[in-house]
Design a protein around this motif. Structure first.
Motif, mmCIF file in Angstrom:
data_model
loop_
_atom_site.group_PDB
_atom_site.id
_atom_site.type_symbol
_atom_site.label_atom_id
_atom_site.label_comp_id
_atom_site.label_asym_id
_atom_site.label_seq_id
_atom_site.Cartn_x
_atom_site.Cartn_y
_atom_site.Cartn_z
ATOM 1 N N UNK A 117 0.861 -1.185 0.000
ATOM 2 C CA UNK A 117 0.000 0.000 0.000
ATOM 3 C C UNK A 117 0.894 1.231 0.000
ATOM 4 N N UNK A 118 0.400 2.315 -0.598
ATOM 5 C CA UNK A 118 1.174 3.556 -0.621
ATOM 6 C C UNK A 118 1.014 4.255 0.733
ATOM 7 N N UNK A 119 2.123 4.420 1.447
ATOM 8 C CA UNK A 119 2.032 5.003 2.779
ATOM 9 C C UNK A 119 1.681 6.482 2.717
ATOM 10 N N UNK A 120 1.849 7.108 1.531
ATOM 11 C CA UNK A 120 1.562 8.534 1.420
ATOM 12 C C UNK A 120 0.088 8.802 1.131
ATOM 13 N N UNK A 121 -0.705 7.753 0.951
ATOM 14 C CA UNK A 121 -2.123 7.946 0.649
ATOM 15 C C UNK A 121 -2.992 7.345 1.745
#
Lengths: 366, 258
Positions: A117-121
């Motif tokens: 998963x994208x940690x920035x989203x």
């Protein structure tokens, strides 16, 4: 979310239509003049609506196989067909994926061991990502993302970041994301291997529910036999880049000497003394629902001890193996063994006295 | 020298420094970011694997980095004249500063992007994402804290380089310190210049750290105290260093390895 039905309905969604087919799939890695064959002519047939498990030790080629199915890894030769579309024909040359291959990929969901998963989203924004790629409008994306979050039981986590979730929750988000493009096929690359046993069970239950409710075909790779036992309709065993056994779980159990069946249902146990006959009984199909052992005991008036047993409910059927001990030599037990065979059970006489346990005398009765 | 005499000198020099740093930073981002991305994508196993391009860009970047800045600036005089029409003054210095900092920043961007988990790239590819999607939805957003940390380092390096701009008549605080402080022995003016430079550098570093920290916290991660707060935060008994120290811990490492 409807209450998951009993697992006895498991086979209802499986049809005979093939959804994933690989023929002669070969992958050879070349590095510094050396060649490593990761896949060696793999033929895989996954039917629509089934949960298909590929098991094997690390290095057996499972991971390469699943990554070849959506062409994240380009096979050296062979073809991959998903939902009637020959993906290898779309691949083109070089490592870049053309528009057609990308479109085909968007209809194949994939779940990863480390969630990716994208940690920035936020969670919601992660699920919207595949929809952004498909060019879906903002409102529609949000509606779909919230619907999927509800489906995986995380409706309250939409605004959270992946860093704030537990492993099991992250994998639920990963599954929701994989479903965003309404795929027919879900690929699961060791999706439960980073989770604890209890979380593993709940994730497998979710995959099973999705398989039932959406008619989703699931191809999963795992090194845990438990996973296959819990949700798979069919399984394949890989060794050294080849599929050495494959079939539905019942078929595998019915195959004498099946390594996969023995791994799924390991039985052990030593006879309690000389002049005993040790018999491995394999249950598959309808006989498993009948109390065969007590019938045997009553009919022939013999004492039966159970040395070991591995019974389970696989896809709604009672399957498994049991090692039982009958008093007297084999010659004295021909009739009871015949009775068990008449009940539709597979019976192997285990030669456990001089040789170590587990070495089977196949069809010793003949 | 009285304060009244110093004031206009200091004001002009500060404005010159800010002018040079601002514009050269802008051009450094415009040039360095794409170069850094290109270096990562064309590398072995990258999305656009291309050994020739990768090697070529790598050589150009290394060349730019191996020249001492003062030499680069003098060497670039004809080029500056071609670009901005003059070979002296702050505008000419901006050209040299940007060209000197682009390779530096490109390497920092490259390092930051390499730290993005390849699994994320694969996940986006499995959704049908192409190269542009990977760059703009995965690589840049995920590496943003590290890129910002790298940019902070670059801006501070630019402030240092801008002191040499005096060699091409660029003006600025560094030039003022040399001309008045060293050549005319105006120690007072030189000291004020030094204080001003320290203030500017500290302000840039704090702003950069704050940005990195805000971005890191967005991901729900625990960030270490930043800037001056580091000084008066009592040393805690090492709360899981590897797990809790996020992106900005990578910044000093990035500087070393570039």
């Amino acid at each position: 979310m409807p209450v998951p039905g009993p697992l006895t309905a498991a086979h209802s969604t499986v049809t005979e239509t093939p959804v994933i087919t690989t023929t002669g799939l070969t992958k050879v890695y070349r590095s510094r003049g050396r060649e490593v064959t990761a896949l060696d002519g793999v033929d895989l047939h996954v039917r629509e609506g089934e949960v298909y498990g590929v098991v094997g030790q690390s290095g057996a080629g499972k991971s390469t196989l699943i990554r070849c199915v959506n062409l994240l890894e380009r096979p050296s030769s062979g073809t991959v067909t998903v939902a009637g579309q020959d993906l290898t024909a779309l691949a083109g040359r070089g490592n870049r994926a053309g528009a057609e291959l990308r479109k085909a990929r968007s209809r194949i969901g994939m779940v990863f061991q480390h969630f990716n998963l994208l940690s920035s989203r936020t969670v919601q924004s992660n699920i919207e990502l595949p929809l952004e790629i498909l060019g879906v409008s903002g409102k529609e994306r949000e509606r779909k993302a919230l619907e999927l979050l509800d489906l995986v039981g995380l409706a309250d986590k939409a605004k959270a970041y992946p860093g704030q979730l537990s492993g099991g929750q992250k994998q639920r988000v990963g599954i929701a994301r994989a479903l965003a493009g309404d795929p027919k096929v879900l690929l699961s690359d060791e999706s439960t291997s980073a989770l604890d046993p209890e979380t593993t069970r709940s994730i497998l239950q979710l995959l099973r529910d999705l398989n039932q409710q959406l008619g989703l075909t699931v191809l999963l790779i795992t090194h845990e036999m438990e996973v296959v036992k819990t949700i798979c309709d069919s399984a394949a065993l890989m060794k050294g880049g080849r599929v050495v056994e494959s079939g539905t779980v019942s078929e595998l159990l019915a195959t004498p000497g099946s390594e996969l069946a023995a791994e799924l249902f390991p039985v052990g146990g030593e006879p309690s003394g000389p002049d005993r006959t040790v018999v491995d009984v394999t249950f598959h199909g309808d006989a498993a629902t009948q109390p065969v052992i007590s019938q045997l005991s009553r009919t022939y008036n013999i004492d039966i001890s159970i040395l070991g047993a591995a019974m389970d409910t696989v896809c709604g059927k009672q399957v498994g193996r049991m090692r039982i001990e009958l008093p007297g030599r084999f010659e004295e037990n021909v009739v009871p063994i015949g009775f068990l065979r008449e009940q539709g059970l597979q019976v192997d006489v285990a030669d456990v006295n001089p040789a170590p346990a587990g070495a089977l005398l196949k069809d010793g009765a003949k | 020298m009285t304060w009244a005499e110093m004031q206009p000198l200091l004001r002009d020099a500060s404005l010159d420094t800010l002018f040079m740093v601002w514009w050269s930073t802008l051009y450094t981002i415009l040039g360095g970011l794409p170069l850094g991305i290109l270096l990562v994508l064309t590398d072995r196993g990258g999305l656009l694997q291309n050994t020739v391009v990768n090697k070529a860009v790598g050589v150009v970047v290394n060349l730019g980095r191996s020249l001492p800045f003062i030499v680069l600036m003098v060497w670039l005089i004809p080029f500056s004249r071609f670009v901005v029409g003059t070979s002296i003054g702050p505008s000419a210095a901006v050209v040299a500063l940007a060209i000197g900092a682009i390779p530096f920043f490109a390497r920092l961007v490259e390092t930051a992007l390499r730290e993005v988990d390849h699994g994320l790239v694969e996940a986006v590819q499995s959704m049908g994402g192409g190269t542009w999607t990977v760059i703009f939805k995965v690589l840049l957003p995920q590496a943003l804290p590290s890129v910002i940390a790298g940019l902070t380092t670059t801006v501070i390096a630019l402030i240092g380089y801008s002191a040499m701009a005096g060699a091409v008549g660029g003006g600025g605080l560094g030039n003022l310190a040399i001309v008045y402080g060293y050549q005319r022995s105006e120690t007072g003016l030189m000291n004020i210049t030094i204080v001003l430079l320290i203030v500017i550098v500290t302000a840039v570093q704090l702003a950069g750290d704050l940005a990195v920290r805000t971005l890191a916290r967005r991901g729900g991660r625990q960030a270490a105290p930043v800037g001056l707060r580091r000084l008066w935060t009592p040393a805690r008994p090492a709360p899981k260093p590897a797990a809790t120290v996020p992106a900005q811990a990578e910044a000093p490492e990035a500087v070393k390895s570039s």
